[in-house]
Design a protein around this motif. Structure first.
Motif, PDB file in Angstrom:
ATOM      1  N   GLN A  43     -13.142  47.330  22.755  1.00  0.00           N
ATOM      2  CA  GLN A  43     -12.030  46.594  23.341  1.00  0.00           C
ATOM      3  C   GLN A  43     -11.128  47.524  24.151  1.00  0.00           C
ATOM      4  OE1 GLN A  43     -10.246  44.452  19.927  1.00  0.00           O
ATOM      5  NE2 GLN A  43     -11.138  42.587  20.799  1.00  0.00           N
ATOM      6  N   GLN A  44     -10.395  46.915  25.100  1.00  0.00           N
ATOM      7  CA  GLN A  44      -9.436  47.641  25.925  1.00  0.00           C
ATOM      8  C   GLN A  44      -8.030  47.109  25.689  1.00  0.00           C
ATOM      9  OE1 GLN A  44     -11.813  47.145  29.755  1.00  0.00           O
ATOM     10  NE2 GLN A  44     -10.670  49.018  30.199  1.00  0.00           N
ATOM     11  N   LEU A  45      -7.065  48.011  25.816  1.00  0.00           N
ATOM     12  CA  LEU A  45      -5.657  47.657  25.646  1.00  0.00           C
ATOM     13  C   LEU A  45      -4.920  47.866  26.961  1.00  0.00           C
ATOM     14  CD1 LEU A  45      -3.177  46.966  23.866  1.00  0.00           C
ATOM     15  CD2 LEU A  45      -3.028  49.398  23.314  1.00  0.00           C
ATOM     16  N   PHE A  46      -4.166  46.844  27.380  1.00  0.00           N
ATOM     17  CA  PHE A  46      -3.333  46.918  28.575  1.00  0.00           C
ATOM     18  C   PHE A  46      -1.900  46.568  28.167  1.00  0.00           C
ATOM     19  CE2 PHE A  46      -7.599  45.891  29.916  1.00  0.00           C
ATOM     20  CZ  PHE A  46      -7.807  46.678  31.038  1.00  0.00           C
ATOM     21  N   VAL A  47      -0.941  47.401  28.601  1.00  0.00           N
ATOM     22  CA  VAL A  47       0.464  47.198  28.236  1.00  0.00           C
ATOM     23  C   VAL A  47       1.334  47.286  29.483  1.00  0.00           C
ATOM     24  CG1 VAL A  47       2.408  47.971  26.836  1.00  0.00           C
ATOM     25  CG2 VAL A  47       0.071  48.196  25.953  1.00  0.00           C
ATOM     26  N   THR A  48       2.185  46.282  29.659  1.00  0.00           N
ATOM     27  CA  THR A  48       3.165  46.252  30.752  1.00  0.00           C
ATOM     28  C   THR A  48       4.549  46.048  30.153  1.00  0.00           C
ATOM     29  OG1 THR A  48       1.559  45.286  32.263  1.00  0.00           O
ATOM     30  CG2 THR A  48       3.867  45.086  32.869  1.00  0.00           C
ATOM     31  N   ALA A  49       5.544  46.739  30.704  1.00  0.00           N
ATOM     32  CA  ALA A  49       6.930  46.607  30.239  1.00  0.00           C
ATOM     33  C   ALA A  49       7.803  46.146  31.390  1.00  0.00           C
ATOM     34  CB  ALA A  49       7.443  47.928  29.690  1.00  0.00           C
ATOM     35  N   GLU A  50       8.772  45.278  31.080  1.00  0.00           N
ATOM     36  CA  GLU A  50       9.723  44.802  32.086  1.00  0.00           C
ATOM     37  C   GLU A  50      11.134  44.844  31.522  1.00  0.00           C
ATOM     38  OE1 GLU A  50      10.878  40.850  34.755  1.00  0.00           O
ATOM     39  OE2 GLU A  50       8.985  40.911  33.632  1.00  0.00           O
ATOM     40  N   LEU A  51      12.029  45.509  32.250  1.00  0.00           N
ATOM     41  CA  LEU A  51      13.453  45.492  31.932  1.00  0.00           C
ATOM     42  C   LEU A  51      14.111  44.360  32.714  1.00  0.00           C
ATOM     43  CD1 LEU A  51      14.804  49.173  31.834  1.00  0.00           C
ATOM     44  CD2 LEU A  51      14.785  47.515  29.972  1.00  0.00           C
ATOM     45  N   GLY A  52      14.913  43.545  32.018  1.00  0.00           N
ATOM     46  CA  GLY A  52      15.577  42.434  32.674  1.00  0.00           C
ATOM     47  C   GLY A  52      16.773  42.872  33.495  1.00  0.00           C
ATOM     48  N   SER A  53      17.251  41.978  34.321  1.00  0.00           N
ATOM     49  CA  SER A  53      18.371  42.279  35.213  1.00  0.00           C
ATOM     50  C   SER A  53      19.682  42.398  34.451  1.00  0.00           C
ATOM     51  CB  SER A  53      18.491  41.186  36.278  1.00  0.00           C
ATOM     52  OG  SER A  53      18.705  39.933  35.655  1.00  0.00           O
ATOM     53  N   SER A  54      20.641  43.082  35.081  1.00  0.00           N
ATOM     54  CA  SER A  54      21.971  43.255  34.510  1.00  0.00           C
ATOM     55  C   SER A  54      23.006  43.004  35.600  1.00  0.00           C
ATOM     56  CB  SER A  54      22.146  44.658  33.939  1.00  0.00           C
ATOM     57  OG  SER A  54      23.489  44.896  33.573  1.00  0.00           O
ATOM     58  N   PRO A  55      24.055  42.209  35.320  1.00  0.00           N
ATOM     59  CA  PRO A  55      25.099  41.962  36.321  1.00  0.00           C
ATOM     60  C   PRO A  55      26.167  43.047  36.353  1.00  0.00           C
ATOM     61  CG  PRO A  55      25.554  40.670  34.364  1.00  0.00           C
ATOM     62  CD  PRO A  55      24.274  41.416  34.090  1.00  0.00           C
ATOM     63  N   LEU A  97       7.531  43.124  26.606  1.00  0.00           N
ATOM     64  CA  LEU A  97       6.242  43.806  26.595  1.00  0.00           C
ATOM     65  C   LEU A  97       5.145  42.754  26.729  1.00  0.00           C
ATOM     66  CD1 LEU A  97       6.690  46.386  23.688  1.00  0.00           C
ATOM     67  CD2 LEU A  97       6.857  46.824  26.137  1.00  0.00           C
ATOM     68  N   ARG A  98       4.241  42.980  27.653  1.00  0.00           N
ATOM     69  CA  ARG A  98       3.078  42.105  27.823  1.00  0.00           C
ATOM     70  C   ARG A  98       1.831  42.869  27.400  1.00  0.00           C
ATOM     71  NH1 ARG A  98       6.498  41.110  32.229  1.00  0.00           N
ATOM     72  NH2 ARG A  98       7.386  39.004  32.150  1.00  0.00           N
ATOM     73  N   VAL A  99       1.145  42.329  26.408  1.00  0.00           N
ATOM     74  CA  VAL A  99       0.011  43.019  25.789  1.00  0.00           C
ATOM     75  C   VAL A  99      -1.261  42.210  26.011  1.00  0.00           C
ATOM     76  CG1 VAL A  99      -0.964  43.829  23.610  1.00  0.00           C
ATOM     77  CG2 VAL A  99       1.493  44.085  24.043  1.00  0.00           C
ATOM     78  N   ASN A 100      -2.276  42.857  26.568  1.00  0.00           N
ATOM     79  CA  ASN A 100      -3.607  42.258  26.707  1.00  0.00           C
ATOM     80  C   ASN A 100      -4.618  43.095  25.941  1.00  0.00           C
ATOM     81  OD1 ASN A 100      -2.213  41.355  29.458  1.00  0.00           O
ATOM     82  ND2 ASN A 100      -3.924  39.941  29.067  1.00  0.00           N
ATOM     83  N   VAL A 101      -5.452  42.452  25.142  1.00  0.00           N
ATOM     84  CA  VAL A 101      -6.581  43.107  24.474  1.00  0.00           C
ATOM     85  C   VAL A 101      -7.828  42.373  24.941  1.00  0.00           C
ATOM     86  CG1 VAL A 101      -7.645  43.757  22.292  1.00  0.00           C
ATOM     87  CG2 VAL A 101      -5.145  43.699  22.499  1.00  0.00           C
ATOM     88  N   THR A 102      -8.675  43.060  25.713  1.00  0.00           N
ATOM     89  CA  THR A 102      -9.839  42.419  26.313  1.00  0.00           C
ATOM     90  C   THR A 102     -11.132  42.975  25.723  1.00  0.00           C
ATOM     91  OG1 THR A 102      -9.981  44.042  28.112  1.00  0.00           O
ATOM     92  CG2 THR A 102      -8.562  42.124  28.467  1.00  0.00           C
ATOM     93  N   GLY A 103     -12.197  42.209  25.878  1.00  0.00           N
ATOM     94  CA  GLY A 103     -13.508  42.631  25.405  1.00  0.00           C
ATOM     95  C   GLY A 103     -13.819  42.114  24.015  1.00  0.00           C
ATOM     96  N   ASP A 156      -1.400  53.187  32.594  1.00  0.00           N
ATOM     97  CA  ASP A 156      -2.702  53.267  33.264  1.00  0.00           C
ATOM     98  C   ASP A 156      -3.796  52.665  32.383  1.00  0.00           C
ATOM     99  OD1 ASP A 156      -1.597  54.496  35.461  1.00  0.00           O
ATOM    100  OD2 ASP A 156      -2.035  56.533  34.744  1.00  0.00           O
ATOM    101  N   PRO A 157      -4.749  51.938  32.988  1.00  0.00           N
ATOM    102  CA  PRO A 157      -5.866  51.415  32.192  1.00  0.00           C
ATOM    103  C   PRO A 157      -6.676  52.557  31.576  1.00  0.00           C
ATOM    104  CG  PRO A 157      -5.789  50.413  34.380  1.00  0.00           C
ATOM    105  CD  PRO A 157      -4.832  51.558  34.401  1.00  0.00           C
ATOM    106  N   GLU A 158      -7.100  52.353  30.343  1.00  0.00           N
ATOM    107  CA  GLU A 158      -7.939  53.329  29.647  1.00  0.00           C
ATOM    108  C   GLU A 158      -9.318  52.714  29.380  1.00  0.00           C
ATOM    109  OE1 GLU A 158      -6.965  56.316  29.329  1.00  0.00           O
ATOM    110  OE2 GLU A 158      -4.812  56.085  29.680  1.00  0.00           O
ATOM    111  N   ARG A 159     -10.294  53.554  29.123  1.00  0.00           N
ATOM    112  CA  ARG A 159     -11.641  53.091  28.822  1.00  0.00           C
ATOM    113  C   ARG A 159     -11.659  52.262  27.538  1.00  0.00           C
ATOM    114  NH1 ARG A 159     -16.425  55.554  30.781  1.00  0.00           N
ATOM    115  NH2 ARG A 159     -16.061  56.987  32.518  1.00  0.00           N
ATOM    116  N   PRO A 160     -12.647  51.397  27.389  1.00  0.00           N
ATOM    117  CA  PRO A 160     -12.799  50.701  26.114  1.00  0.00           C
ATOM    118  C   PRO A 160     -12.984  51.696  24.970  1.00  0.00           C
ATOM    119  CG  PRO A 160     -14.197  49.717  27.809  1.00  0.00           C
ATOM    120  CD  PRO A 160     -13.647  50.979  28.381  1.00  0.00           C
ATOM    121  N   VAL A 161     -12.513  51.325  23.784  1.00  0.00           N
ATOM    122  CA  VAL A 161     -12.638  52.186  22.609  1.00  0.00           C
ATOM    123  C   VAL A 161     -14.114  52.450  22.316  1.00  0.00           C
ATOM    124  CG1 VAL A 161     -12.282  52.293  20.115  1.00  0.00           C
ATOM    125  CG2 VAL A 161     -10.463  51.448  21.611  1.00  0.00           C
TER     126      VAL A 161
END
Length: 448
Positions: A265-277, A365-371, A316-321
């Motif tokens: 399986q592969q792990l993909f992680v994305t992070a997003e900081l929300g806006s501030s006024p 945090l957006r987490v994808n586990v594929t494969g 960065d994308p990493e190889r499958p385990v």
């Protein structure tokens, strides 16, 4: 139950005053003991890690690193230890290994909050055999995000069928080195040290990596955001499965999560900081995101800038385990060497507070586990934690944390702990009331 009552005779006013003072002292002691007991209840200790403090693994044993390898204390497999290291310090520890198992010693370096860090500040962990041949090492530093935060690195002894180095049984030495710039904070760093072993294979498997592997980023996970707050250390990391996870993070705070990733399986992680006024000031390295494998070997990291508008970054994308990843020359590929829990940590730069205030910023945090999972390698013995079980998947689905404490996904445990804490406090207050009433009554009857 019978209650024995006593009547005091011949007491003076001065004696009653002394009794009141003594009772007040005893009451204060009872109340303090109750508060301390409540603070130590399971499920409440994690609160000390909020606001940026690191939560060390519960039960970690104190050890003292040596300046000479021949004086090094021995570490036991499966145990977690704590130590401190001075600026530019070097510490040795000893592990005894056989001829079959792979071995890993990881170090989490925890600098003092609020200190100053330079670009090259960090640690190096290496393992040597009795002839001083280096078996494996890793460096970790703060990189371009020059602010103190927990960082990890590990040293390994990997059984390589094509090499004769580090194959003998006997004593091996782990060296932890702290590298600091001249202008860096001279305060000691706390260390959290783990020693883990992995069984060898019944017979040697492939060592060559596939030439092709899927490196494209998958679509964002479906289902919308769900609330799940992070742990304050690797010992109480909050479990996640594939999905979109919403929390809040304060300047200087580190949040830790863990995701089960099975073989292939592969792990993909994305992070997003929300806006501030509050501001539109540009801050470089506002958020640091890091990925570690299940023995806390460092895999990858990245940072993002922030100017008050929504900001996103992806590791960065990493190889499958895969077992054969360990023979790669690239550190990040080599670290994707076994199935199990993979740890994601996020730290918000303390400098954010100067421009945006000390209130937390929204973080997703957006987490994808594929494969599809595949069969594990033919270990010569129980795989232990080097795999993913149904219990792990259940923990990821419900949000259970690591062994140290229960967090957002385990509210039942937290609720029980809270009830226990309240009960202890009520008992303490009851003791205070009884002692105070007894003192006030003087020679009067004493409640049982």
């Amino acid at each position: 139950m019978s209650v024995k009552r006593q009547r005091a005779t011949g007491r003076t006013a001065g004696g009653r005053t002394a009794g009141v003072r003594a009772a007040g002292t005893r009451a204060a002691g009872a109340l303090a003991a109750a508060v301390c007991a409540a603070a130590l209840l399971p499920g409440t200790a994690w609160a000390a890690g909020e606001g940026g403090g690191y939560a060390f693994e519960e039960g970690a044993q104190r050890v003292k690193g040596a300046v000479s390898n021949l004086d090094a204390e021995q570490l036991e497999p499966g145990r977690t230890y704590r130590d401190t290291i001075k600026k530019d310090g070097k510490l040795y520890y000893r592990v005894d290994l056989d001829t079959k198992q792979n071995a890993y010693v990881s170090v989490v370096a925890v600098p003092k909050a609020g200190g100053k860090a330079a670009y090259g500040d960090g640690i190096k962990v290496s393992m040597q055999d009795g002839s001083s041949a280096e078996c494996g090492s890793q460096d970790a530093n703060f990189g371009s995000a020059e602010f103190p935060r927990p960082i990890t690195a590990y040293a390994d002894r990997t059984i390589d069928p094509d090499s004769t180095t580090c194959r003998q049984a006997g004593a091996y030495y782990v060296l932890v080195e702290r590298e600091s710039g001249q202008e860096s904070d001279p305060a000691d760093w706390e260390l959290e040290i783990r020693f883990r072993t992995e069984p060898g294979l019944k017979k040697a498997g492939p060592t060559a990596l596939p030439s092709n592997w899927p490196s494209g980023t998958p679509a964002p996970p479906a289902g919308g955001p769900q609330r799940r707050d992070g742990g304050a250390g690797f010992g109480d990391a909050t479990s996640l499965k594939q999905g979109e996870w919403r929390t809040d993070i304060r300047p200087g705070q580190t949040l830790v999560y863990r995701v089960p990733v099975d073989w292939s399986q592969q792990l993909f992680v994305t992070a997003e900081l929300g806006s501030s006024p509050v501001s539109d000031e540009y801050i470089s390295g506002a958020l640091a995101l890091s990925l570690e494998n299940q023995v806390l070997g460092h895999v990858s990291r990245d940072t993002m800038t922030y100017d008050g508008d929504p900001a996103t970054m992806a590791l960065d994308p990493e190889r499958p385990v895969a077992y054969e990843n360990r023979f790669a020359g690239d550190d990040s590929t080599s670290a994707m060497r076994f199935a199990g829990w993979y740890y994601v940590s996020a730290t918000l730069n303390p400098a954010v507070a100067k421009e945006y205030g000390d209130k937390p910023l929204p973080l997703t945090l957006r987490v994808n586990v594929t494969g599809q999972p595949t069969s594990p390698p033919a270990y010569d013995g129980p795989a232990g934690s080097f795999g993913v079980t149904d219990d792990d998947r259940d923990a990821a689905a419900s949000g259970h944390s690591g062994p140290q404490a229960a967090r957002s996904g385990n509210l039942k445990v937290v609720g029980v702990a809270g009830i226990g804490a309240g009960s202890v406090l009520l008992l303490g207050l009851g003791a205070w009331w009884l002692l105070a009433r007894r003192s006030a009554a003087g020679a009067g009857p004493t409640p049982g």
